[in-house]
Scaffold this active site. Structure first.
Site, PDB file in Angstrom:
ATOM      1  N   ASN A 153       7.523 -35.668  23.559  1.00 12.83           N
ATOM      2  CA  ASN A 153       8.833 -35.511  24.191  1.00 12.83           C
ATOM      3  C   ASN A 153       9.186 -36.636  25.152  1.00 12.83           C
ATOM      4  OD1 ASN A 153      11.200 -33.856  25.383  1.00 12.83           O
ATOM      5  ND2 ASN A 153       9.859 -34.206  27.149  1.00 12.83           N
ATOM      6  N   THR A 160      20.459 -33.149  31.404  1.00  4.97           N
ATOM      7  CA  THR A 160      19.175 -33.560  31.966  1.00  4.97           C
ATOM      8  C   THR A 160      19.354 -34.909  32.643  1.00  4.97           C
ATOM      9  OG1 THR A 160      18.478 -34.769  29.981  1.00  4.97           O
ATOM     10  CG2 THR A 160      17.989 -32.404  30.040  1.00  4.97           C
ATOM     11  N   LYS A 189      15.343 -44.279  18.611  1.00  5.38           N
ATOM     12  CA  LYS A 189      15.275 -42.970  17.955  1.00  5.38           C
ATOM     13  C   LYS A 189      15.334 -43.111  16.432  1.00  5.38           C
ATOM     14  CE  LYS A 189      14.664 -40.570  21.634  1.00  5.38           C
ATOM     15  NZ  LYS A 189      13.351 -39.943  21.895  1.00  5.38           N
ATOM     16  N   ASP A 198       0.503 -40.993  30.979  1.00  4.54           N
ATOM     17  CA  ASP A 198       1.514 -42.030  30.841  1.00  4.54           C
ATOM     18  C   ASP A 198       1.410 -42.546  29.412  1.00  4.54           C
ATOM     19  OD1 ASP A 198       3.045 -44.339  30.766  1.00  4.54           O
ATOM     20  OD2 ASP A 198       2.336 -45.112  32.688  1.00  4.54           O
ATOM     21  N   TYR A 229      18.382 -47.239  23.188  1.00  2.00           N
ATOM     22  CA  TYR A 229      18.037 -45.849  22.902  1.00  2.00           C
ATOM     23  C   TYR A 229      18.297 -45.446  21.445  1.00  2.00           C
ATOM     24  CZ  TYR A 229      17.562 -40.814  23.689  1.00  2.00           C
ATOM     25  OH  TYR A 229      17.170 -39.496  23.631  1.00  2.00           O
TER      26      TYR A 229
END
Length: 242
Positions: A84, A197, A166, A61, A162
């Site tokens: 990832n 995904t 990034k 984790d 998000y």
């Protein structure tokens, strides 16, 4: 690549991470498949072993320092680290309506988790003959894309989670590359492109690109030759604008 090359892929029990693990195993690497959930991780690892890969599940984790320390302490070798694991955060929520906790939760996995895992694994990577670190970023982290009226990302709904994470991950990648330049450790960020995904299932437009296709740029940067680039941001088509 040398004999016994070992790779750790975080968040690898599904999606792009799983496909990266599969490809690295096909290349002959011993792959440590990181998964928060032991049962899901073991199922994924068993599937890849059935296909002939040397793949082992590790319960990891990236937001839990104890979990990270346990994995690092159990390893004797690491050549490739693929950061990832990531979370999307709320979809369609404007910055002005985003609670601070939502941003903190996304940053904790997508940025702070990368820092904690990388720092824990660096002593092992420094001993590798060909150490590589690949941070799985996203095209939504490109400031150039969001500010270009001709790019489709400029028309995406604004978000404070998000995309912000990034962009921060890209900067973190650059800073690690600066620190490690000349050490042999090559550090790069990649944009796999939108893939079908769990991370993209709630997007308001169809996504048909496969996770296996998205994994290709990750694998390419994980297997760079000694004179390969470091401190860059790459998609399958080449360098990405910051």
């Amino acid at each position: 690549m040398t004999d016994n090359t070992t790779a750790l892929v975080t968040g690898a029990n599904k999606g792009i991470g799983y496909e990266v693990a599969a490809r690295l195993a096909e290349l002959g690497m011993t792959v440590l498949l990181g998964s928060r959930d032991r049962e899901r991780g073991e199922r994924a690892a068993e599937k890849l072993r059935a296909a002939g890969g040397d793949v082992r599940c590790v319960v990891l984790d990236v937001t839990d320092p104890g979990s990270i320390e346990r994995v690092a302490a159990a390893l004797t070798r690491l050549d490739v680290l693929v950061n990832n694991a990531g979370v999307a955060g709320p979809i369609g929520l404007e910055p002005s309506r985003t609670p601070a906790r939502a941003l903190r939760e996304v940053l904790e996995t997508n940025v702070v988790g990368v820092l904690m895992v990388t720092n824990a694994m660096l002593p092992l990577l420094r001993r590798s003959p060909a150490p590589r670190i690949v941070n799985v970023s996203s095209g939504v982290g490109s400031l150039a894309h969001h500010t270009d009226p001709g790019h489709y990302m400029a028309a995406l709904a604004p978000s404070a989670t998000y995309p912000v994470s990034k962009t921060a991950l890209n900067q973190l990648t650059v800073q690690y590359a600066k620190e490690l330049r000349g050490s042999g450790v090559l550090v790069n960020a990649v944009a796999p492109g939108p893939c079908a995904t769990d991370l993209t299932k709630d997007l308001p437009f169809p996504v048909t690109r496969t996770a296996a296709e998205g994994a290709e740029i990750v694998v390419r940067m994980a297997t760079l030759p000694p004179d390969g680039p470091t401190g860059g941001f790459y998609a399958e088509s080449g360098p990405m604008p910051w």
